[in-house]
Design an enzyme around this catalytic site. Sequence first.
Site, mmCIF file in Angstrom:
data_model
loop_
_atom_site.group_PDB
_atom_site.id
_atom_site.type_symbol
_atom_site.label_atom_id
_atom_site.label_comp_id
_atom_site.label_asym_id
_atom_site.label_seq_id
_atom_site.Cartn_x
_atom_site.Cartn_y
_atom_site.Cartn_z
ATOM 1 N N ARG A 108 0.830 -1.206 0.000
ATOM 2 C CA ARG A 108 0.000 0.000 0.000
ATOM 3 C C ARG A 108 0.869 1.263 0.000
ATOM 4 O O ARG A 108 2.103 1.190 0.011
ATOM 5 C CB ARG A 108 -0.926 0.022 1.222
ATOM 6 C CG ARG A 108 -0.153 0.145 2.522
ATOM 7 C CD ARG A 108 -1.085 0.227 3.716
ATOM 8 N NE ARG A 108 -0.439 0.895 4.833
ATOM 9 C CZ ARG A 108 -0.967 1.038 6.027
ATOM 10 N NH1 ARG A 108 -2.164 0.532 6.288
ATOM 11 N NH2 ARG A 108 -0.332 1.670 6.989
ATOM 12 N N ILE A 152 3.087 4.484 -0.316
ATOM 13 C CA ILE A 152 4.220 4.871 -1.162
ATOM 14 C C ILE A 152 4.831 3.633 -1.828
ATOM 15 O O ILE A 152 5.200 3.669 -3.003
ATOM 16 C CB ILE A 152 5.273 5.625 -0.319
ATOM 17 C CG1 ILE A 152 4.680 6.956 0.191
ATOM 18 C CG2 ILE A 152 6.541 5.891 -1.121
ATOM 19 C CD1 ILE A 152 5.564 7.709 1.173
ATOM 20 N N ASP A 165 8.285 -10.771 6.661
ATOM 21 C CA ASP A 165 8.577 -9.710 7.625
ATOM 22 C C ASP A 165 10.062 -9.395 7.479
ATOM 23 O O ASP A 165 10.906 -10.267 7.723
ATOM 24 C CB ASP A 165 8.245 -10.211 9.041
ATOM 25 C CG ASP A 165 8.450 -9.128 10.090
ATOM 26 O OD1 ASP A 165 9.272 -8.206 9.853
ATOM 27 O OD2 ASP A 165 7.801 -9.200 11.144
ATOM 28 N N ALA A 175 9.665 -0.237 3.299
ATOM 29 C CA ALA A 175 8.858 -0.609 4.472
ATOM 30 C C ALA A 175 9.285 0.221 5.673
ATOM 31 O O ALA A 175 10.476 0.405 5.918
ATOM 32 C CB ALA A 175 9.019 -2.095 4.775
ATOM 33 N N LEU A 223 9.727 11.482 23.938
ATOM 34 C CA LEU A 223 10.807 10.621 24.422
ATOM 35 C C LEU A 223 10.551 10.145 25.850
ATOM 36 O O LEU A 223 10.813 8.985 26.181
ATOM 37 C CB LEU A 223 12.149 11.364 24.337
ATOM 38 C CG LEU A 223 13.361 10.570 24.792
ATOM 39 C CD1 LEU A 223 13.564 9.317 23.944
ATOM 40 C CD2 LEU A 223 14.619 11.420 24.736
ATOM 41 N N ASN A 238 7.960 9.270 27.173
ATOM 42 C CA ASN A 238 6.992 8.166 27.192
ATOM 43 C C ASN A 238 7.379 7.010 26.267
ATOM 44 O O ASN A 238 6.580 6.115 26.024
ATOM 45 C CB ASN A 238 5.609 8.679 26.773
ATOM 46 C CG ASN A 238 5.085 9.729 27.726
ATOM 47 O OD1 ASN A 238 5.256 9.579 28.940
ATOM 48 N ND2 ASN A 238 4.489 10.774 27.207
ATOM 49 N N ASN A 254 11.760 15.793 14.781
ATOM 50 C CA ASN A 254 10.321 16.030 14.881
ATOM 51 C C ASN A 254 9.819 15.598 16.247
ATOM 52 O O ASN A 254 10.060 14.459 16.665
ATOM 53 C CB ASN A 254 9.593 15.256 13.763
ATOM 54 C CG ASN A 254 8.213 15.804 13.523
ATOM 55 O OD1 ASN A 254 7.914 16.947 13.887
ATOM 56 N ND2 ASN A 254 7.362 15.002 12.916
ATOM 57 N N TYR A 306 11.718 7.333 15.487
ATOM 58 C CA TYR A 306 11.576 7.405 14.019
ATOM 59 C C TYR A 306 12.690 8.260 13.416
ATOM 60 O O TYR A 306 13.306 7.896 12.419
ATOM 61 C CB TYR A 306 10.201 7.994 13.710
ATOM 62 C CG TYR A 306 9.811 8.027 12.247
ATOM 63 C CD1 TYR A 306 9.483 6.851 11.561
ATOM 64 C CD2 TYR A 306 9.747 9.236 11.549
ATOM 65 C CE1 TYR A 306 9.104 6.886 10.226
ATOM 66 C CE2 TYR A 306 9.367 9.282 10.221
ATOM 67 C CZ TYR A 306 9.047 8.099 9.558
ATOM 68 O OH TYR A 306 8.666 8.151 8.243
HETATM 69 N N1 LIG Z 1 3.703 9.143 4.236
HETATM 70 C C1 LIG Z 1 4.599 10.064 4.510
HETATM 71 O O1 LIG Z 1 4.278 11.249 4.589
HETATM 72 C C2 LIG Z 1 6.035 9.688 4.721
HETATM 73 C C3 LIG Z 1 6.937 10.712 4.996
HETATM 74 C C4 LIG Z 1 8.282 10.400 5.178
HETATM 75 C C5 LIG Z 1 8.697 9.091 5.064
HETATM 76 N N2 LIG Z 1 7.804 8.108 4.816
HETATM 77 C C6 LIG Z 1 8.322 6.751 4.711
HETATM 78 O O2 LIG Z 1 7.882 6.153 3.500
HETATM 79 C C7 LIG Z 1 7.719 4.748 3.665
HETATM 80 C C8 LIG Z 1 6.326 4.348 3.240
HETATM 81 O O3 LIG Z 1 5.401 5.110 3.984
HETATM 82 P P1 LIG Z 1 3.824 4.985 3.799
HETATM 83 O O4 LIG Z 1 3.251 6.293 4.183
HETATM 84 O O5 LIG Z 1 3.493 4.421 2.475
HETATM 85 O O6 LIG Z 1 3.505 3.953 4.964
HETATM 86 P P2 LIG Z 1 2.367 2.840 5.080
HETATM 87 O O7 LIG Z 1 2.218 2.543 6.536
HETATM 88 O O8 LIG Z 1 1.146 3.233 4.327
HETATM 89 O O9 LIG Z 1 3.039 1.580 4.348
HETATM 90 C C9 LIG Z 1 4.153 0.929 4.899
HETATM 91 C C10 LIG Z 1 4.155 -0.518 4.409
HETATM 92 O O10 LIG Z 1 5.267 -1.180 5.007
HETATM 93 C C11 LIG Z 1 4.837 -2.457 5.441
HETATM 94 N N3 LIG Z 1 5.666 -2.966 6.545
HETATM 95 C C12 LIG Z 1 5.738 -2.478 7.812
HETATM 96 N N4 LIG Z 1 6.557 -3.240 8.559
HETATM 97 C C13 LIG Z 1 7.017 -4.234 7.744
HETATM 98 C C14 LIG Z 1 7.883 -5.339 7.941
HETATM 99 N N5 LIG Z 1 8.419 -5.594 9.148
HETATM 100 N N6 LIG Z 1 8.136 -6.151 6.906
HETATM 101 C C15 LIG Z 1 7.589 -5.918 5.672
HETATM 102 N N7 LIG Z 1 6.750 -4.882 5.435
HETATM 103 C C16 LIG Z 1 6.460 -4.068 6.463
HETATM 104 C C17 LIG Z 1 3.413 -2.210 5.917
HETATM 105 O O11 LIG Z 1 2.654 -3.427 6.012
HETATM 106 C C18 LIG Z 1 2.897 -1.268 4.832
HETATM 107 O O12 LIG Z 1 2.331 -1.959 3.748
HETATM 108 C C19 LIG Z 1 8.034 4.454 5.126
HETATM 109 O O13 LIG Z 1 9.383 4.071 5.262
HETATM 110 C C20 LIG Z 1 7.817 5.814 5.790
HETATM 111 O O14 LIG Z 1 8.538 5.936 6.989
HETATM 112 C C21 LIG Z 1 6.479 8.381 4.645
#
Ligand SMILES: NC(=O)c1ccc[n+]([C@@H]2O[C@H](COP(=O)([O-])OP(=O)(O)OC[C@H]3O[C@@H](n4cnc5c(N)ncnc54)[C@H](O)[C@@H]3O)[C@@H](O)[C@H]2O)c1
Length: 449
Positions: free
Chosen positions: A216, A218, A260, A288, A296, A298, A349, A355
Amino acid sequence: MSAIEKIFTSAPGRAVASKAGLKDPPQLRRGRTWPQGAIVLADLNGSTVGRETLVLLGRSFDSPIIDSEDGDAPGYGAKIGAIVVDATTLTTIADLEKMRAVLRPAVRALEGSGRVVILARPAAGDWEQRSVTRALDGINRTVAKELRKGATSTLLYVDHDATPSDLLSTMGFALQGRSAFVDGQTWQVSAADTNVNQLHDTPLDGRTIVVTGAARGIGAAIARSLAQAGAHILAIDIPPAGEALAEVANEIGGTALQLDITADDAGTKIADHIAFRGLKLYGIVHNAGITRDKMLVNTDKARWDSVLDVNLAAQMRINEVLLARRGDGGIEDGGRIIGVASTSGLAGNKGQTNYAASKAGVAGLVQAMAPDLADRAITVNAVAPGFIETEMTGKIPFVQREIFRRSNSLSQGGQPIDVAETIGYFLDPASQGVNGQVVRVCGQNLVGA
Ligand SMILES: NC(=O)c1ccc[n+]([C@@H]2O[C@H](COP(=O)([O-])OP(=O)(O)OC[C@H]3O[C@@H](n4cnc5c(N)ncnc54)[C@H](O)[C@@H]3O)[C@@H](O)[C@H]2O)c1
């Protein structure tokens, strides 16, 4: 959609928001589209790399209008699409006035989603020259903030030895709609014997690329976009996301692997999967990621460990296996490793120490790995997305979300495709000279540099 969101997005709600100064954000030009208006080239002090690269890209260009000393330039007759300022030969503080003189009329005439692209040399030479290199960064960041209607500005540091062929994919990316949400950024292009002479629409034809977290958001956008560029995708996500993962993989003719990434044998499973199918692995996109936000004070050990493990340690373990399994399901020489960082990591942040540690760690990891893998011609780069419209950010309360969305120079959230396009640019074989770079895809988010 929450009740408050419905009010804000209704016609009367938008009228009220507009009166309060919250105008509808500009529509961004996306995709492999070139600026519609003329491209203007200002090659200051007789430099040639910008000119030769535009010729290689098959783009025609006009001469710049130079602002007069009393600031009364005639102006362009029509809107222009882009200005490329080749500042690679600027060395003195006095030289910097030339930037003002060419940019002033051009910025006035720039169309919506237009482009300013500045070429400079990496810092070298005497004190003054090094200070000038940095001054150009200040110009780029400020011009980006002043541009309107979705126009963006980019500064590229081009190595002395880099050829127009090395710069081709980067200049193409900066000018095209693919870089719609990359604004005010600076990165470097090095010499790499790239030896390409044109941009391709499907540069990843026949190449196998792993995308983690592909079910799902990105990750799904990355998988779709890379498949469109010709790649065969091995889409990975956790078993509970198996159904959505299979849908994405089927849609793009790829393969799904429920895994995973924190499992000890994750790297081995990926390499075995590739080797079993007789494929050669070109690259991996470590997308992922998870958040477990708390201040921090908490943040307990479990929250800390899970975020650091998924977002950083798992990538490192998988990389180690894929680099060791040369010719046996591992990454081939000339391949690509892409990390996904975050502006939260680069700028810090509140409520995200875990994170931010993981995402700044991703930036550190690619910068550390890049020189070590150069002898295998493997490049390692990262994107750092800002606020991107996904399920992850959809959980943020509406008003807070609206503030995040608008806190950048383009006054809107980015789309998953914007991150995917930047990753596609790193993966392009023509981007061989782009290594160890972290490019923010954040619309010049006001958070951080
Ligand atoms: N959405 C944003 O604004 C944003 C901003 C900065 C960075 N990011 C980074 O972009 C990436 C994608 O973000 P997103 O918003 O699409 O997140 P999302 O939560 O919609 O999707 C993340 C996907 O990673 C998978 N995942 C999580 N843990 C996993 C594991 N242990 N093994 C395999 N798959 C796993 C989840 O099941 C999910 O499908 C992430 O690394 C996130 O930190 C997102």
